[in-house]
Design a protein around this motif. Structure first.
Motif, PDB file in Angstrom:
ATOM      1  N   LEU A 335      52.973 -16.591  88.433  1.00  0.00           N
ATOM      2  CA  LEU A 335      52.408 -17.701  88.263  1.00  0.00           C
ATOM      3  C   LEU A 335      53.307 -18.511  87.413  1.00  0.00           C
ATOM      4  O   LEU A 335      54.105 -18.087  86.590  1.00  0.00           O
ATOM      5  CB  LEU A 335      51.222 -17.428  87.130  1.00  0.00           C
ATOM      6  CG  LEU A 335      50.410 -18.447  87.005  1.00  0.00           C
ATOM      7  CD1 LEU A 335      49.494 -19.039  88.409  1.00  0.00           C
ATOM      8  CD2 LEU A 335      49.192 -18.105  85.907  1.00  0.00           C
ATOM      9  N   ASP A 337      54.008 -22.483  85.913  1.00  0.00           N
ATOM     10  CA  ASP A 337      53.534 -23.772  85.314  1.00  0.00           C
ATOM     11  C   ASP A 337      54.240 -25.210  85.970  1.00  0.00           C
ATOM     12  O   ASP A 337      55.178 -25.005  86.745  1.00  0.00           O
ATOM     13  CB  ASP A 337      53.467 -24.140  83.662  1.00  0.00           C
ATOM     14  CG  ASP A 337      54.946 -24.026  82.909  1.00  0.00           C
ATOM     15  OD1 ASP A 337      56.001 -24.221  83.838  1.00  0.00           O
ATOM     16  OD2 ASP A 337      55.007 -23.746  81.929  1.00  0.00           O
ATOM     17  N   GLU A 338      53.948 -26.233  85.530  1.00  0.00           N
ATOM     18  CA  GLU A 338      54.451 -27.597  86.037  1.00  0.00           C
ATOM     19  C   GLU A 338      56.078 -27.743  85.973  1.00  0.00           C
ATOM     20  O   GLU A 338      56.303 -28.291  86.870  1.00  0.00           O
ATOM     21  CB  GLU A 338      53.648 -28.733  85.511  1.00  0.00           C
ATOM     22  CG  GLU A 338      52.337 -28.823  85.985  1.00  0.00           C
ATOM     23  CD  GLU A 338      51.661 -30.031  84.976  1.00  0.00           C
ATOM     24  OE1 GLU A 338      50.502 -30.431  85.762  1.00  0.00           O
ATOM     25  OE2 GLU A 338      52.066 -30.456  83.969  1.00  0.00           O
ATOM     26  N   LYS A 342      57.924 -19.395  84.280  1.00  0.00           N
ATOM     27  CA  LYS A 342      57.016 -18.383  84.717  1.00  0.00           C
ATOM     28  C   LYS A 342      56.127 -17.890  83.554  1.00  0.00           C
ATOM     29  O   LYS A 342      56.589 -17.872  82.475  1.00  0.00           O
ATOM     30  CB  LYS A 342      57.775 -16.973  85.083  1.00  0.00           C
ATOM     31  CG  LYS A 342      57.203 -15.709  85.707  1.00  0.00           C
ATOM     32  CD  LYS A 342      58.348 -14.626  85.902  1.00  0.00           C
ATOM     33  CE  LYS A 342      57.477 -13.604  86.623  1.00  0.00           C
ATOM     34  NZ  LYS A 342      58.587 -12.504  86.790  1.00  0.00           N
ATOM     35  N   VAL A 343      54.917 -17.884  84.025  1.00  0.00           N
ATOM     36  CA  VAL A 343      53.810 -17.410  82.932  1.00  0.00           C
ATOM     37  C   VAL A 343      53.770 -16.036  82.411  1.00  0.00           C
ATOM     38  O   VAL A 343      53.567 -15.158  83.586  1.00  0.00           O
ATOM     39  CB  VAL A 343      52.250 -17.959  83.448  1.00  0.00           C
ATOM     40  CG1 VAL A 343      51.486 -17.343  82.582  1.00  0.00           C
ATOM     41  CG2 VAL A 343      52.336 -19.598  83.886  1.00  0.00           C
ATOM     42  N   LEU A 368      45.852 -20.033  79.374  1.00  0.00           N
ATOM     43  CA  LEU A 368      46.960 -21.174  80.217  1.00  0.00           C
ATOM     44  C   LEU A 368      46.857 -22.482  79.548  1.00  0.00           C
ATOM     45  O   LEU A 368      46.016 -22.661  78.322  1.00  0.00           O
ATOM     46  CB  LEU A 368      46.554 -21.236  81.596  1.00  0.00           C
ATOM     47  CG  LEU A 368      46.441 -19.849  82.358  1.00  0.00           C
ATOM     48  CD1 LEU A 368      45.932 -20.246  83.719  1.00  0.00           C
ATOM     49  CD2 LEU A 368      47.766 -19.248  82.362  1.00  0.00           C
ATOM     50  N   THR A 372      46.721 -28.571  83.424  1.00  0.00           N
ATOM     51  CA  THR A 372      48.141 -28.251  83.869  1.00  0.00           C
ATOM     52  C   THR A 372      48.175 -27.693  85.343  1.00  0.00           C
ATOM     53  O   THR A 372      46.969 -26.724  85.513  1.00  0.00           O
ATOM     54  CB  THR A 372      48.853 -27.103  82.941  1.00  0.00           C
ATOM     55  OG1 THR A 372      48.937 -27.776  81.712  1.00  0.00           O
ATOM     56  CG2 THR A 372      50.155 -26.939  83.664  1.00  0.00           C
ATOM     57  N   TYR A 374      49.415 -25.337  88.183  1.00  0.00           N
ATOM     58  CA  TYR A 374      49.905 -23.860  88.168  1.00  0.00           C
ATOM     59  C   TYR A 374      50.142 -23.484  89.560  1.00  0.00           C
ATOM     60  O   TYR A 374      49.323 -23.817  90.633  1.00  0.00           O
ATOM     61  CB  TYR A 374      48.987 -22.675  87.534  1.00  0.00           C
ATOM     62  CG  TYR A 374      48.888 -22.830  86.087  1.00  0.00           C
ATOM     63  CD1 TYR A 374      50.041 -22.160  85.340  1.00  0.00           C
ATOM     64  CD2 TYR A 374      48.241 -23.615  85.098  1.00  0.00           C
ATOM     65  CE1 TYR A 374      50.036 -22.306  83.780  1.00  0.00           C
ATOM     66  CE2 TYR A 374      47.937 -23.711  83.718  1.00  0.00           C
ATOM     67  CZ  TYR A 374      49.204 -22.972  83.134  1.00  0.00           C
ATOM     68  OH  TYR A 374      49.350 -23.055  81.651  1.00  0.00           O
ATOM     69  N   THR A 375      51.094 -22.863  89.920  1.00  0.00           N
ATOM     70  CA  THR A 375      51.340 -22.425  91.222  1.00  0.00           C
ATOM     71  C   THR A 375      51.523 -20.806  91.215  1.00  0.00           C
ATOM     72  O   THR A 375      52.174 -19.990  90.519  1.00  0.00           O
ATOM     73  CB  THR A 375      52.730 -22.809  91.594  1.00  0.00           C
ATOM     74  OG1 THR A 375      52.650 -24.409  91.638  1.00  0.00           O
ATOM     75  CG2 THR A 375      53.150 -22.468  93.133  1.00  0.00           C
ATOM     76  N   THR A 397      48.108 -23.481  94.725  1.00  0.00           N
ATOM     77  CA  THR A 397      47.934 -24.000  93.383  1.00  0.00           C
ATOM     78  C   THR A 397      46.580 -24.360  92.877  1.00  0.00           C
ATOM     79  O   THR A 397      45.569 -24.541  93.755  1.00  0.00           O
ATOM     80  CB  THR A 397      48.900 -25.448  93.553  1.00  0.00           C
ATOM     81  OG1 THR A 397      47.913 -26.399  94.472  1.00  0.00           O
ATOM     82  CG2 THR A 397      50.026 -25.298  93.966  1.00  0.00           C
ATOM     83  N   THR A 399      44.654 -26.416  89.250  1.00  0.00           N
ATOM     84  CA  THR A 399      44.632 -27.002  88.129  1.00  0.00           C
ATOM     85  C   THR A 399      43.520 -26.598  86.936  1.00  0.00           C
ATOM     86  O   THR A 399      42.351 -26.749  87.126  1.00  0.00           O
ATOM     87  CB  THR A 399      44.700 -28.531  88.119  1.00  0.00           C
ATOM     88  OG1 THR A 399      45.353 -28.793  89.210  1.00  0.00           O
ATOM     89  CG2 THR A 399      44.944 -29.510  87.129  1.00  0.00           C
ATOM     90  N   THR A 400      44.118 -26.445  85.888  1.00  0.00           N
ATOM     91  CA  THR A 400      43.234 -26.293  84.725  1.00  0.00           C
ATOM     92  C   THR A 400      42.546 -27.518  84.200  1.00  0.00           C
ATOM     93  O   THR A 400      42.803 -28.449  84.225  1.00  0.00           O
ATOM     94  CB  THR A 400      43.855 -25.417  83.435  1.00  0.00           C
ATOM     95  OG1 THR A 400      44.818 -26.297  83.083  1.00  0.00           O
ATOM     96  CG2 THR A 400      44.360 -24.239  84.059  1.00  0.00           C
TER      97      THR A 400
END
Length: 460
Positions: A335, A337-338, A342-343, A368, A372, A374-375, A397, A399-400
């Motif tokens: 995962l 973020d923008e 890497k998360v 998270l 934002t 996320y991919t 993708t 978006t939170t």
């Protein structure tokens, strides 16, 4: 609706299918399998399943039948991929089923092609329905049911008897959604109540799987599915209105919500295609697995960002059964973020069974970030049980949700006073002050001495 009107058909449910709590959800499982059939592209596979629709749905209901007969192992093993692959091996190796064996589903073929042709067709359709049940459990139980529980919805009958067995019997989400699926989507007309499994073949498949059962046990499990669904049909017209009242969110969303009937059915369609290739393609042409479903959905917005929120379930679903040890490797499911960072988190396999699963999930190590993009990425190094890697890298993708703005959501004491007072004044008796909470009551006394500074309140 009077409670007594609901109890009569429920008595029928109890009489025909005890303990139904272990056999609930059969209508929904058959519905998902049917949606999978409808979701297929036009062609030979859809024609085959159209011609064997009743057998497909009977297979989708079968795995739970053994629970009600007391044969837990008979029921449990039929849910999962190991049994499905033993089933395929039996069709191909023991009966000699191949692509030519299924030609008779739409155009009668010479018996010389395979004397077991009709047997091949019936068993293959049953196997696909049976496999659809397992995938349905993996997705529905992981995505839909947690949302129902998070809302505190229950279908239990509120009888004033602790541990009342009737209340426990119907207090399952699957039973409740069966009731409304029958009413909302006319599923009563679709139930294959007269379809009987080829029990001698199923006994042989269990034996290939290392389990010994009799034809009588197999038929008893199948009989429970028929009796239980007919009992549900008898109860549905009275039960569904009660369930809609007690479980409003679930009753509105079981069909279209993520993890619901359509979402799962579309994944099952992909699984049918995978199993069809396993049945009809040469052994040397092993099919590569594909991603057939995700959560959150691609492009979804307002996804919860708190890692403890049950709605934040980052999952990929495969058409075939994948190797769990590969899914637990940390470079297979990532995962970002923008900013492309890497998360941190942990990937894993399955929901109930670690082996032969369709499911891969990612659990972030921390919340998270709100608002934002996320991919999520699943790499080609993810193999199925045969060691075949994913056909291609898959990414999507979401978006939170934005963080709630406390400044925008809160009111000043004066604003709160006006709104609470206005609400209270609507019902107060003339000459008596409005009731106010203690904190606002003190503010009311302080501001009452300064009428010019207070906005006028309208009464009705």
């Amino acid at each position: 609706m009077r409670l007594t009107s609901a109890l009569a058909p429920l008595g029928l449910v109890l009489a025909l299918s005890a303990p139904l709590a272990h056999a609930a959800g059969m209508t929904v499982h058959a519905f998902m399998a049917d949606i999978g059939r409808e979701s297929l592209r036009e062609g030979q596979l859809q024609n085959f399943l159209n011609a064997n629709r009743a057998t497909l749905m009977a297979g989708a209901m079968y795995p739970d039948g053994g629970y009600a007969t007391g044969d837990r192992e008979l029921a449990e093993h039929a849910h999962w991929g190991e049994w499905t692959y033993d089933f395929i091996d039996y069709l191909r190796d023991d009966l000699g089923c191949d692509a030519a064996s299924f030609a008779g589903s739409t155009e009668p073929a010479p018996a010389a092609i395979n004397p077991n042709q009709n047997r091949c067709e019936k068993l293959a359709a049953f196997m696909m329905g049976n496999a659809a049940h397992g995938m349905g459990d993996e997705v529905w139980d992981a995505l839909f049911e947690p949302q129902v529980r998070a809302r505190g919805e229950s279908s239990a009958i509120p009888l004033p008897l602790p541990g009342n067995p009737l209340s426990d019997l119907v207090n399952t989400i699957e039973y409740a959604m069966d009731m409304c699926a029958i009413v909302d989507h006319l599923r009563a007309a679709a139930h294959p109540s007269g379809e009987l499994p080829l029990s001698a073949d199923l006994v042989a498949i269990y034996a290939k799987h290392g389990l010994t059962f009799s034809e009588q046990q197999v038929q008893a499990a199948a009989a429970v599915t028929r009796g239980a669904t007919q009992a549900e049909i008898a109860a549905a017209n009275n039960e569904c209105p009660r369930i809609r009242q007690q479980m409003p969110w679930a009753a509105r969303h079981y069909y279209s919500e993520s993890g619901g009937v359509v979402h799962v059915g579309q994944m099952i369609a992909g699984m049918y295609e995978y199993l069809w290739r396993q049945l009809t393609a040469p052994r040397t042409e092993a099919a590569r697995p594909r991603v057939v479903g995700v959560h959150p959905l691609h492009g979804e917005t307002a996804v919860p960002f708190a890692r403890e929120d049950s709605a934040l379930a980052i999952k990929a679903y495969f058409d075939g059964y994948v190797a769990p040890e590969a899914l637990e490797a940390q470079e297979q499911f990532c995962l970002f973020d923008e900013q492309g960072q890497k998360v941190p988190g942990q990937s894993g396999a399955g929901i109930y069974r670690r082996d032969y699963t369709h499911t891969m999930h990612f659990s972030p190590a921390a919340d998270l970030k709100p608002n934002t993009l996320y991919t999520a990425v699943v790499t080609t190094s993810v193999p199925d049980h045969q060691g075949q890697g994913l056909a291609r890298t898959f990414a999507w993708t979401f978006t939170t949700a934005p963080a709630m703005s406390l400044a925008a959501a809160s009111l000043s004491p004066q604003q709160a006073l006006r709104r609470v007072s206005h609400c209270a004044l609507h019902r107060r008796e003339p000459g008596k002050p409005a009731f106010l909470p203690a904190a606002l009551s003190r503010l009311h006394k302080a501001t009452a001495a300064k009428p010019a500074a207070r906005a006028p309140l309208r009464t009705h």
